[in-house]
Motif scaffolding. Structure first.
Motif, PDB file in Angstrom:
ATOM      1  N   ASN A  35      -0.463   4.850  11.910  1.00 31.76           N
ATOM      2  CA  ASN A  35       0.337   4.986  13.331  1.00 31.76           C
ATOM      3  C   ASN A  35      -0.884   6.327  13.304  1.00 31.76           C
ATOM      4  O   ASN A  35      -0.745   7.305  13.615  1.00 31.76           O
ATOM      5  CB  ASN A  35       1.427   5.167  13.686  1.00 31.76           C
ATOM      6  CG  ASN A  35       2.166   3.886  12.897  1.00 31.76           C
ATOM      7  OD1 ASN A  35       1.989   2.930  14.195  1.00 31.76           O
ATOM      8  ND2 ASN A  35       2.898   4.238  12.466  1.00 31.76           N
ATOM      9  N   ASN A  53       2.276   0.982   3.977  1.00 30.61           N
ATOM     10  CA  ASN A  53       3.092  -0.634   5.137  1.00 30.61           C
ATOM     11  C   ASN A  53       1.940  -0.142   6.106  1.00 30.61           C
ATOM     12  O   ASN A  53       0.719  -1.204   6.625  1.00 30.61           O
ATOM     13  CB  ASN A  53       4.784  -0.260   5.880  1.00 30.61           C
ATOM     14  CG  ASN A  53       5.057  -1.242   6.932  1.00 30.61           C
ATOM     15  OD1 ASN A  53       4.054  -2.071   6.715  1.00 30.61           O
ATOM     16  ND2 ASN A  53       5.480  -1.046   8.140  1.00 30.61           N
ATOM     17  N   GLU A  54       1.664   0.498   7.232  1.00 26.60           N
ATOM     18  CA  GLU A  54       0.901   1.092   8.635  1.00 26.60           C
ATOM     19  C   GLU A  54       0.455   2.470   8.955  1.00 26.60           C
ATOM     20  O   GLU A  54       1.326   3.664   8.196  1.00 26.60           O
ATOM     21  CB  GLU A  54       1.339   0.192   9.539  1.00 26.60           C
ATOM     22  CG  GLU A  54       2.822   0.599   9.887  1.00 26.60           C
ATOM     23  CD  GLU A  54       2.996   0.929  11.412  1.00 26.60           C
ATOM     24  OE1 GLU A  54       2.369  -0.054  12.139  1.00 26.60           O
ATOM     25  OE2 GLU A  54       4.216   0.826  11.791  1.00 26.60           O
ATOM     26  N   ASP A 105       2.927   4.850   6.751  1.00 29.56           N
ATOM     27  CA  ASP A 105       3.772   4.273   6.269  1.00 29.56           C
ATOM     28  C   ASP A 105       4.370   3.551   5.248  1.00 29.56           C
ATOM     29  O   ASP A 105       3.229   2.769   5.182  1.00 29.56           O
ATOM     30  CB  ASP A 105       5.181   3.727   7.648  1.00 29.56           C
ATOM     31  CG  ASP A 105       4.591   4.931   8.991  1.00 29.56           C
ATOM     32  OD1 ASP A 105       4.807   6.186   9.118  1.00 29.56           O
ATOM     33  OD2 ASP A 105       4.750   3.822  10.153  1.00 29.56           O
ATOM     34  N   LYS A 114      14.810   1.834  17.146  1.00 26.37           N
ATOM     35  CA  LYS A 114      13.807   2.614  17.335  1.00 26.37           C
ATOM     36  C   LYS A 114      14.112   3.309  18.637  1.00 26.37           C
ATOM     37  O   LYS A 114      13.332   5.106  18.602  1.00 26.37           O
ATOM     38  CB  LYS A 114      11.867   2.129  17.642  1.00 26.37           C
ATOM     39  CG  LYS A 114      11.447   2.222  15.778  1.00 26.37           C
ATOM     40  CD  LYS A 114       9.941   1.397  16.059  1.00 26.37           C
ATOM     41  CE  LYS A 114       9.748   0.909  14.541  1.00 26.37           C
ATOM     42  NZ  LYS A 114       8.625   0.467  14.442  1.00 26.37           N
TER      43      LYS A 114
HETATM   44 MG    MG Z   1       6.316   0.472  11.759  1.00 30.04          MG
END
Ligand code: MG
Ligand code: ADP
Ligand code: MG
Length: 369
Positions: A328, A325-326, A313, A270
């Protein structure tokens, strides 16, 4: 008169340097005729320091050296927020006396992860009746807790990855029943600290013998862990959502993290530019897939009660299923991060994106919402 912006960076250890890099990027893009920027750095130990513009500008990744507020803390006066009548002021404390109070119009916390992206600083701003960029207390707190996010978004009918949550107490008291609950998910699984980000503390477990060590590791980051069914060869697609002060909710073209030669999108990949992942915007999707991602991202934004911005995501599985997924609430925000990049590819430049976020924050009522 220019708008006075309190720009906060640094913070808790996990993503401290990333936040410093973000601050340098944001500060560099802001129009200094329009904004009077007051940068404040939070050390990993929690001291607030008033920084100079030059110090923030100097936050750059150079070689192996990652920037940090800690490294420049020596000789700084402590910074304080306080209220004087209707104004929220920032002052520095020299010895026991306050010097140089400055009135603040809006706060922009560029903090990632616990102690910043999780509702804590948002709560402080609320108490100060200070307007701020981005999500409020509840959305920030829920989105930073992967277990709470699952529950809330499942409740809203969104498709989530099958998972189980474990407390430190569950794991200490009964390893057997914890492992049984995980076994129901099959292998591989992803073991994650429930409250985290930047892939810190996350491991992929493909053989059962490795589970205890992965759980022990995840629990070093916090008292709650989630274990998710591991998706093999799933694509990772992300949708940048923006609450535009004039146009309402908008989404950027869907972006994809294309992995090349790494198991998953880990911390090194990342942030340290090891060349194992690249961003592709727009992602190579059918128009139906892109429309579905757009629709689900907006629903997730609304279900969590997000404000300002969020990056939602998803995984697109081998069989073509979309799973969320999530979310942010303070996604990576350097000029080269997915959120600003996706907007750039959708016709909204970094500096204009920052303007819109600040304008949106200024439109909001300060105080109880
Ligand atoms: Mg992530
Ligand atoms: P963070 O908040 O730290 O980004 P994520 O939940 O996004 O945590 O996980 C980090 C990375 O781990 C993801 O980008 C992905 O590469 C991988 N990953 C996480 N969960 C799964 C899963 N259930 N199946 C496959 N890969 C996963
Ligand atoms: Mg995250």
């Amino acid at each position: 008169r220019p708008t006075t912006v309190l720009l906060v960076c640094g913070g808790a250890a996990g993503e401290h340097s990333v936040s410093c890099l973000t601050a340098a990027g944001v500060l560099g893009a802001m129009d200094h005729e329009r904004y009077h920027v007051i940068p404040v750095g939070i050390t990993t130990g929690g001291s607030w320091l008033r920084l100079s513009i030059e110090e923030v500008t100097a936050f750059r990744a150079s070689g192996d050296e990652l920037p940090s507020v800690d490294a420049i803390a020596q000789g700084h006066d402590e910074a304080l927020l306080h209220r004087d009548g209707e104004d929220v002021l920032l002052a520095t404390r020299q010895g026991s006396t306050l010097a140089d109070p400055v009135r603040i119009d809006v706060a922009f916390a560029l903090l990632h992860g616990p102690m910043g992206e999780d509702g804590t600083i948002q709560g402080l701003f609320e108490l100060m009746r200070l307007r701020y960029v981005g999500c409020g207390v509840m959305a920030s707190a829920v989105a930073l807790d992967k277990d709470a996010t699952h529950r809330m978004l499942l409740g809203a009918g969104l498709p989530m990855v099958p998972y189980t949550a474990l407390s430190q107490a569950d794991w200490t008291v009964s390893r057997r029943s914890s492992l049984d609950a995980i076994a129901a998910l099959g292998l591989p699984v992803f073991v994650k600290p429930a409250r985290g980000g930047s892939s810190v503390g996350i491991s992929k477990v493909s053989v059962a013998e490795d589970l205890p060590a992965a759980l022990d590791e995840a629990f070093t980051w916090g008292a709650k862990v989630i274990v998710e069914q591991g998706l093999e060869n799933a694509r990772e697609v992300e949708c940048a959502v923006l609450q535009d002060p004039r146009q309402g909710l908008r989404t950027a073209s869907v972006g994809e993290i294309v992995m090349e030669g790494t198991e998953f999108y880990d911390f090194t990949t990342k942030y340290l530019g090891n060349g194992k992942a690249r961003m592709q915007v727009p992602a190579d999707l059918t128009s139906d897939q892109a429309a579905e991602i757009d629709r689900l991202a907006r629903r997730a934004f609304v279900a969590l009660g997000c404000e300002g911005l969020a990056r939602v995501d998803f995984f697109l599985t081998e069989k073509g299923r979309l799973l969320l997924n999530e979310v942010n609430t303070m996604p990576g925000f350097t000029e080269f991060s997915m959120y600003p990049y996706a907007w750039g590819q959708s016709g909204l430049a970094y500096a204009d994106l920052i303007d819109l976020l600040i304008e949106q924050a200024l439109q909001r009522e300060a105080g109880p919402r």
